[in-house]
Design an enzyme around this catalytic site. Sequence first.
Site, PDB file in Angstrom:
ATOM      1  N   GLY B  22       0.787  -0.729  -0.195  1.00  0.00           N
ATOM      2  CA  GLY B  22      -0.510   0.413  -0.695  1.00  0.00           C
ATOM      3  C   GLY B  22       0.865   1.392   0.172  1.00  0.00           C
ATOM      4  N   GLY B  23       2.103   1.026  -0.706  1.00  0.00           N
ATOM      5  CA  GLY B  23       1.886   2.306  -1.113  1.00  0.00           C
ATOM      6  C   GLY B  23       1.963   3.198  -2.177  1.00  0.00           C
ATOM      7  N   HIS B 260      22.854   5.731  -0.836  1.00  0.00           N
ATOM      8  CA  HIS B 260      23.159   7.763  -1.140  1.00  0.00           C
ATOM      9  C   HIS B 260      23.726   8.110  -0.668  1.00  0.00           C
ATOM     10  CE1 HIS B 260      21.045  11.514  -0.103  1.00  0.00           C
ATOM     11  NE2 HIS B 260      20.375  11.155  -1.187  1.00  0.00           N
ATOM     12  N   ARG B 321      23.584  10.336  -7.772  1.00  0.00           N
ATOM     13  CA  ARG B 321      24.225   9.517  -7.191  1.00  0.00           C
ATOM     14  C   ARG B 321      25.221   8.730  -6.655  1.00  0.00           C
ATOM     15  NH1 ARG B 321      17.784   9.075  -3.844  1.00  0.00           N
ATOM     16  NH2 ARG B 321      17.345  11.097  -4.444  1.00  0.00           N
ATOM     17  N   HIS B 393      19.810   2.761   0.120  1.00  0.00           N
ATOM     18  CA  HIS B 393      19.038   3.957  -0.087  1.00  0.00           C
ATOM     19  C   HIS B 393      18.445   3.092  -1.127  1.00  0.00           C
ATOM     20  CE1 HIS B 393      16.771   7.265  -0.220  1.00  0.00           C
ATOM     21  NE2 HIS B 393      17.015   7.893  -1.531  1.00  0.00           N
ATOM     22  N   GLU B 431       9.053  -0.078  -6.552  1.00  0.00           N
ATOM     23  CA  GLU B 431      10.358  -0.608  -6.150  1.00  0.00           C
ATOM     24  C   GLU B 431      10.824  -1.627  -6.099  1.00  0.00           C
ATOM     25  OE1 GLU B 431      12.587   1.237  -2.668  1.00  0.00           O
ATOM     26  OE2 GLU B 431      14.403   0.400  -2.398  1.00  0.00           O
TER      27      GLU B 431
END
Lengths: 252, 669
Positions: B22-23, B260, B321, B393, B431
């Site tokens: 549920g992101g 990161h 990055r 990250h 992701e």
Amino acid sequence: MATDTVTLKIKRGESGGASRWEEFRVPRKPMMNVISCLMEIQKHPVTADGRGTTPVNWESSCLEEVCGACTMVINGRVRQACSALVKDLSPKGEPITLEPMTKFPRERDLVVNRQRMFDALRTTRAWIEIDGSHQLGAGPKVSQDDQEVMYPLSRCMTCGCCVEACPNYNDRSDFMGPQVISLTRLYNMHPSGRMQAGARLDALMGAGGISDCGKAQNCVQVCPKGIPLTESISVMGRETIKRALFGWLLKG
Amino acid sequence: MAAKSSILTQSNQVRRAIVVGGGLGGLMTVIKLCEAGIPVDLLSLVPVKRSHSVCAQGGINASVNVKGEGDSPYTHFYETVKGGDFLANQPPCKGMADAAPGIVFMLDRMGVPFNRTPEGNLDFRRFGGTLFHRTAFAGATTGQQLLYALDEQVRRYETLDVEDDRGVTVPGEKMVRKFEFWDLAGLVLDDEGVCRGVVAQDLKNGEMRAFRGDAVCLATGGPGLVFGRSTNSVINTGSAAAIAYKQGAIYANGEFIQVHPTAIPAADKLRLISESVRGEGGRVWVPKDRKDRRHGKDIPEAERYYFLEDRYPKYRNLVPRDIASSEIFRTVIHEGYSAEGEQAAYLDVTHLCKTASGKSAVRKKLEGVLEIYEKFAGEDPYENPMKIFPAVHYSMGGLWVDFEKGADGSLKPGSARNQATSIPGLYATGESDYQFHGANRLGANSLLSCIYGGMVTGPAMAAWREAQPRSAFDLPSTLFDTEHKRRVDEYAALGSRSGADYSVNPYQLHEKLGEMMLQKVTVERHDAELDGVLASLQDMKAQWRKAAALDPTAKGTINQPTVFLRHLDGMLALAEVIARGAREREECRGAHYKPALDPELHPDDPKAVGRDDARWLKTTLATYDGEGPTLRYEAVDVSLEPLAKRDYGKVSAAKKPTGEADAQGPANT
């Protein structure tokens, strides 16, 4: 003088069962917070008096104080465990107490069931009505001044600190809590959210709504995000009074 | 399903699709499914409002060109594939960049309190890997604000009734049913290998339950916890993706892990200091004197070495990055610079805060980020340079997903192939998929890819569902019972692990895994070390089989230690995918860097090839063979833009800070 260990007293127990206290001692490390103490107990689930026990259950997710998951009562004050630093709680090696929040049913150990808060967001229609996620062009313009009011209101994590501190929020009352009142203010400020302002105000004027607030003002003191909850309550108080007095004219 | 009702079975059961996670990716998928009229069961490890998306601070990219700089979605597309060192398939990236302005407008309509210009328009800031103001932001908690907006829309669908094919309300059935505190335990695959549902566990009471679904999506996030401490939320174990991988789904590009550049070191997690700090003018430096132990704020300007600015005069502190991370890593670890003698560099905004108005401008834009430093490091970042070091990250790799290319060379919307994993009927987004970032993700592209992925996945699942001759809800229950029983037995076996045979504490084992992965499989990778890691992983898998259930008597209630055994199993499986992928890939590309193959370090060594497009412009595909990963490779779709050298205008690796007192070549750490 700080010792080289941290002492934790943790109130544990099952859903609906009696509570028991367990004491732990974990090695003290720089920049340690309550979460890292609990993680240490997972790795060495042994009490201070050397008895083997089970790891403590607690809720957590982001560990940056933006998700609201790890809320508990620490040294008598409700807050997030991730931002509770050992050096502040126990500068001289004083024991740190951890207890579950008291306003919600305990599930196990430090985990409680906060579903009631999410249900209140349904009751108060805490969203902006959009016609769909398809392309309808740019959104409405918003002034910088309004954005600066809205953004802080929108940082509410539904963590439960405010209702834990609120004397009017408990299992004998329907009060939905200061957080939904403040969020209603947010949606009613939005240029298109305003179009359904009346329906949201009606929900706030119903059971468990704004009239259940006893103005104790505890909420604003414990909010970890510094949300101006009492200001929101007074703004929405005026709005609901206006609607109670004149709403029948507007309904037509 | 044509003849029968597409919504109800004959016994009036609602035919639902399943979204796990549920992101942002999962919620956007749910919204798109609901808009297509498809009811959804939404399963999530935590209340969706507490998903990891909240941690994204800086913003979301969209080339709206509000500052009149000549930015365009095509430029955004190109910088995305260039930032990813050309390893991403180009059609989906093109689709994403084209959709980005519309996505930001949609979010604005949903009520996200984005920062504004004086005219009331959306404000945009600069981020790494671009020279344009392209990043919309809501204070310093953009991810949180975006997640809340989607959460609210999904909550609205929790109140809307399901309607049957004739538009009649189905009593008691809502468009979305949420199952929060539920953990994926298995996929239900039929005899043809089609995914027909899932088995999941209610973490509040241990109950295992089979869910039927006419299409299933995993939006379950990345595997940051494989590295122990990272910037990730503690729920990001990658367990769901690992379960899918073990049941046959291909895992792609696992070796590409973004580190990161700027995080605060701590014992429980490494908290991110957003790239937006550099976007708003923050500078990275170390004291010129390697032995300098003074507090950062006491070191005068002339004695500071702004190594990113010196080495990259064009992009300065806003290089991508992977470059910033490896430069900081090299400067601190190899060249021996430090911050107060600690392994860290400074990230500094104090020069912007010299005046009251400057300070208040910084506060307005970065308060949420800087507050993290203040809160967790216990120092005022407006007065003191922040001590930072790189941290794991984001995983560019994830479950392999397909796409269909349209006539215009971009992603073809509505195709059932889009975001489809190698298991038919199973989709992945956010992701947990691998699609949009190639070898390195640009800052502020993750929120975008999650939402764009969801916008594509919902319609793709709808198209898949439409095309199926049989609904999962018309299949015999034995199919579901079998997987259900398998998972019930598996969990029971984990839960009864006690006694002398089970001497390993799973949390200690996790710590060992994390430390090893963090040291040897992040910024710099050496083949000999990776061989050691792969050998140790075999040993750790053996130890996992001896790992104890630390709470064996707790049944029918929350039992976090037993559930953790399942997640640890998944982490070990993914660790192997990551380490093996890194070992096999003989080049330097994006986040995957092997010093032995860096031509800058070894100008005379023909084997030091740097990026090797001839051999390695390929996606790594890992399949589980019952023991560990088997790797193969597939070509990358680079049909839109030719490859170019990934150049951010570096001046010279050998350049030394001017005025350095004790220049003595690379330190031997």
